[in-house]
Design a protein around this motif. Structure first.
Motif, PDB file in Angstrom:
ATOM      1  N   LEU A 207      51.594  35.460  12.594  1.00 21.16           N
ATOM      2  CA  LEU A 207      50.533  35.614  13.587  1.00 21.16           C
ATOM      3  C   LEU A 207      50.902  34.926  14.897  1.00 21.16           C
ATOM      4  O   LEU A 207      50.492  35.366  15.974  1.00 21.16           O
ATOM      5  CB  LEU A 207      49.221  35.070  13.035  1.00 21.16           C
ATOM      6  CG  LEU A 207      48.682  35.827  11.812  1.00 21.16           C
ATOM      7  CD1 LEU A 207      47.353  35.227  11.356  1.00 21.16           C
ATOM      8  CD2 LEU A 207      48.530  37.313  12.099  1.00 21.16           C
ATOM      9  N   SER A 211      51.037  36.573  18.616  1.00 21.45           N
ATOM     10  CA  SER A 211      50.496  35.953  19.824  1.00 21.45           C
ATOM     11  C   SER A 211      51.540  35.875  20.931  1.00 21.45           C
ATOM     12  O   SER A 211      51.255  36.158  22.105  1.00 21.45           O
ATOM     13  CB  SER A 211      49.961  34.552  19.488  1.00 21.45           C
ATOM     14  OG  SER A 211      49.398  33.938  20.617  1.00 21.45           O
ATOM     15  N   TRP A 216      47.458  40.324  20.580  1.00 18.75           N
ATOM     16  CA  TRP A 216      46.127  40.085  20.016  1.00 18.75           C
ATOM     17  C   TRP A 216      45.061  40.956  20.665  1.00 18.75           C
ATOM     18  O   TRP A 216      44.129  41.426  19.995  1.00 18.75           O
ATOM     19  CB  TRP A 216      45.741  38.615  20.173  1.00 18.75           C
ATOM     20  CG  TRP A 216      46.228  37.717  19.088  1.00 18.75           C
ATOM     21  CD1 TRP A 216      47.093  36.674  19.227  1.00 18.75           C
ATOM     22  CD2 TRP A 216      45.891  37.771  17.700  1.00 18.75           C
ATOM     23  NE1 TRP A 216      47.322  36.077  18.003  1.00 18.75           N
ATOM     24  CE2 TRP A 216      46.591  36.731  17.043  1.00 18.75           C
ATOM     25  CE3 TRP A 216      45.075  38.607  16.931  1.00 18.75           C
ATOM     26  CZ2 TRP A 216      46.501  36.487  15.681  1.00 18.75           C
ATOM     27  CZ3 TRP A 216      44.978  38.380  15.572  1.00 18.75           C
ATOM     28  CH2 TRP A 216      45.677  37.330  14.961  1.00 18.75           C
ATOM     29  N   ASP A 217      45.139  41.157  21.988  1.00 19.19           N
ATOM     30  CA  ASP A 217      44.059  41.836  22.695  1.00 19.19           C
ATOM     31  C   ASP A 217      43.921  43.304  22.311  1.00 19.19           C
ATOM     32  O   ASP A 217      42.916  43.934  22.642  1.00 19.19           O
ATOM     33  CB  ASP A 217      44.272  41.731  24.208  1.00 19.19           C
ATOM     34  CG  ASP A 217      44.039  40.320  24.721  1.00 19.19           C
ATOM     35  OD1 ASP A 217      43.428  39.515  23.981  1.00 19.19           O
ATOM     36  OD2 ASP A 217      44.479  40.029  25.845  1.00 19.19           O
ATOM     37  N   HIS A 268      39.814  41.123  11.650  1.00 18.03           N
ATOM     38  CA  HIS A 268      39.897  40.442  12.946  1.00 18.03           C
ATOM     39  C   HIS A 268      40.019  41.533  14.012  1.00 18.03           C
ATOM     40  O   HIS A 268      41.030  42.236  14.091  1.00 18.03           O
ATOM     41  CB  HIS A 268      41.112  39.521  12.964  1.00 18.03           C
ATOM     42  CG  HIS A 268      41.103  38.505  14.047  1.00 18.03           C
ATOM     43  ND1 HIS A 268      41.284  38.837  15.372  1.00 18.03           N
ATOM     44  CD2 HIS A 268      40.932  37.162  14.012  1.00 18.03           C
ATOM     45  CE1 HIS A 268      41.242  37.741  16.098  1.00 18.03           C
ATOM     46  NE2 HIS A 268      41.026  36.703  15.309  1.00 18.03           N
ATOM     47  N   TRP A 271      39.966  40.576  20.716  1.00 18.11           N
ATOM     48  CA  TRP A 271      39.164  39.449  21.192  1.00 18.11           C
ATOM     49  C   TRP A 271      37.899  39.877  21.921  1.00 18.11           C
ATOM     50  O   TRP A 271      36.826  39.320  21.708  1.00 18.11           O
ATOM     51  CB  TRP A 271      40.003  38.583  22.146  1.00 18.11           C
ATOM     52  CG  TRP A 271      41.117  37.832  21.504  1.00 18.11           C
ATOM     53  CD1 TRP A 271      42.449  37.981  21.773  1.00 18.11           C
ATOM     54  CD2 TRP A 271      41.035  36.815  20.504  1.00 18.11           C
ATOM     55  NE1 TRP A 271      43.196  37.123  20.995  1.00 18.11           N
ATOM     56  CE2 TRP A 271      42.340  36.392  20.202  1.00 18.11           C
ATOM     57  CE3 TRP A 271      39.970  36.221  19.820  1.00 18.11           C
ATOM     58  CZ2 TRP A 271      42.627  35.406  19.277  1.00 18.11           C
ATOM     59  CZ3 TRP A 271      40.249  35.238  18.886  1.00 18.11           C
ATOM     60  CH2 TRP A 271      41.558  34.845  18.626  1.00 18.11           C
TER      61      TRP A 271
END
Length: 391
Positions: A207, A211, A216-217, A268, A271
């Protein structure tokens, strides 16, 4: 449901990790994912066997429809589309790194993948472990979590920045429970949890790679397990072993109690979506594929047994009926020779409002088990008395 343009999807399987242990707060990476994602507290697996359960994840179908019912007898039926096949048809680059014989391409799990790394070491006897039905013998024929994470990091360098699907599979939480140093001593001598601590650290490294690459976005990340482990009394709801009345159970495969059938599921979202929190209502692993496709706004007309969990994410979901089965008790010759009276099992787990029940049928028998899970969460008191004629 509005998703980002050309989002990426990463699906991670923590094979053999129990829900209660995953959510125990002992593992930093899982803790962070739980804090930042949507945590499903009651998730029912379709089977305590790796290929059967994963087939449900990949197809959104229960075992009678996807066709994989045993550890090594059947393949995913030809006329069923898998999640990677659907994503491939919609322009996704699809890649997988798996770590045990139970996800070998023989079953059809490689369908729809551009690359499918299922290479594992041979068994202790030097033979391909795919052809054995002994789950412990299979346990030594696997990639370690460090190798999976290393290969995944290398693969990230080759993937396009948008529209990729990556499946990673960690197998270390299976017997023989031999975590590398220092993980063997991190969990007060609990080697099973030591293995999970090892996985957790390797997952964290992966992870971090996500990043560093700024992914992530635009990422939908799903972390799940296919089944749990029954550790013969190490945990209060275990049932396996001679002392607990089930000497046939050695880790998983023969029983359908919550120790093996309740699994973690954490989703998840990117964001900016802001989706976080816990979902208490009951869901199933068959709901993963429909959820992914709903989020991506892909409708290929597939007739799933599962449903999208987006209403649950938004706080509007209802309890879903959990179904699971195992035909392993009579598939394993060694187990059957020692315990000739064993039956294959089917079960449903029901929850609505304050009521929560498990019903387990012993096939080709009149024996039925019914548990009031609100009053008896350890599944100790069968509400149906067993007749001597049940065998």
């Amino acid at each position: 449901m509005i998703a980002n343009k050309q989002p990426n999807v990463v699906l991670i399987s923590l094979d053999g990790v129990r829900a209660d242990v995953a959510y125990s707060g002992k593992f930093p990476t899982l803790n962070q994912l739980c804090e930042r994602g949507v945590v499903f507290k009651r998730v029912v697996s379709s089977s305590p066997l790796t290929p059967v359960s994963h087939a449900s994840v990949f197809t959104g179908l229960f075992p009678p429809r996807h066709g994989v019912r045993h550890l090594f007898l059947e393949q995913i039926v030809d006329d069923v589309k898998t999640l990677p096949e659907i994503l491939k048809e919609h322009g996704y680059a699809t890649h997988a790194i798996v770590s045990c014989p139970g996800l070998n391409h023989w079953y059809g799990f490689n369908r729809g993948f551009d690359s499918y790394d299922d290479r594992v070491p041979p068994g202790a006897d030097g033979k391909d472990a795919l052809h054995t039905v002994d789950v412990q013998a299979r346990g030594r024929s696997a990639k370690k979590a460090g190798e999976v994470a290393e290969k995944a990091a290398a693969l990230l360098n080759e993937l396009p920045p948008e529209r990729f699907f990556l499946f990673l599979h960690f197998f270390d939480a299976h017997w023989p429970y031999e975590p590398p140093p220092p993980f063997a001593t991190l969990c007060n001598g609990n080697l099973y949890e030591g293995e999970i601590a090892y996985i957790d650290q390797m997952l964290g490294q992966f992870l971090e790679d996500i990043s560093r690459r700024g992914l992530w976005d635009n990422l939908l990340l799903i972390v799940m397990a296919d089944h749990g482990e029954d550790l013969n009394g190490l945990y209060s709801n275990d049932h396996g072993g001679e002392k607990l009345g089930h000497p046939e159970e050695d880790g998983h495969g023969c029983l359908l109690y919550d120790a093996t059938q309740l699994v973690p599921l954490i989703i998840h979202f990117p964001w900016q979506c802001g989706y976080q929190g816990q979902v208490e209502s009951q869901v199933r692993l068959v709901d993963i594929a429909p959820t992914v496709l709903d989020w991506l706004q892909i409708d290929d007309g597939s007739d799933f047994d599962g449903v999208s969990l987006m209403p649950h994410v938004l706080g509007k979901g209802k309890d879903l009926v959990g179904y699971c089965e195992t035909h392993y008790p009579r598939e394993n010759p060694q187990t059957l020779a020692k315990h000739p009276d064993l039956h294959d099992l089917k079960a449903v787990r029901l929850r609505k409002a304050e009521a929560e029940f498990k019903v387990i049928w012993h096939l080709e028998s009149d024996w039925v088990e019914i548990y009031d899970l609100q009053q008896d969460p350890l599944e100790r008191v069968n509400l149906v008395k067993r007749s001597p004629a049940d065998g």
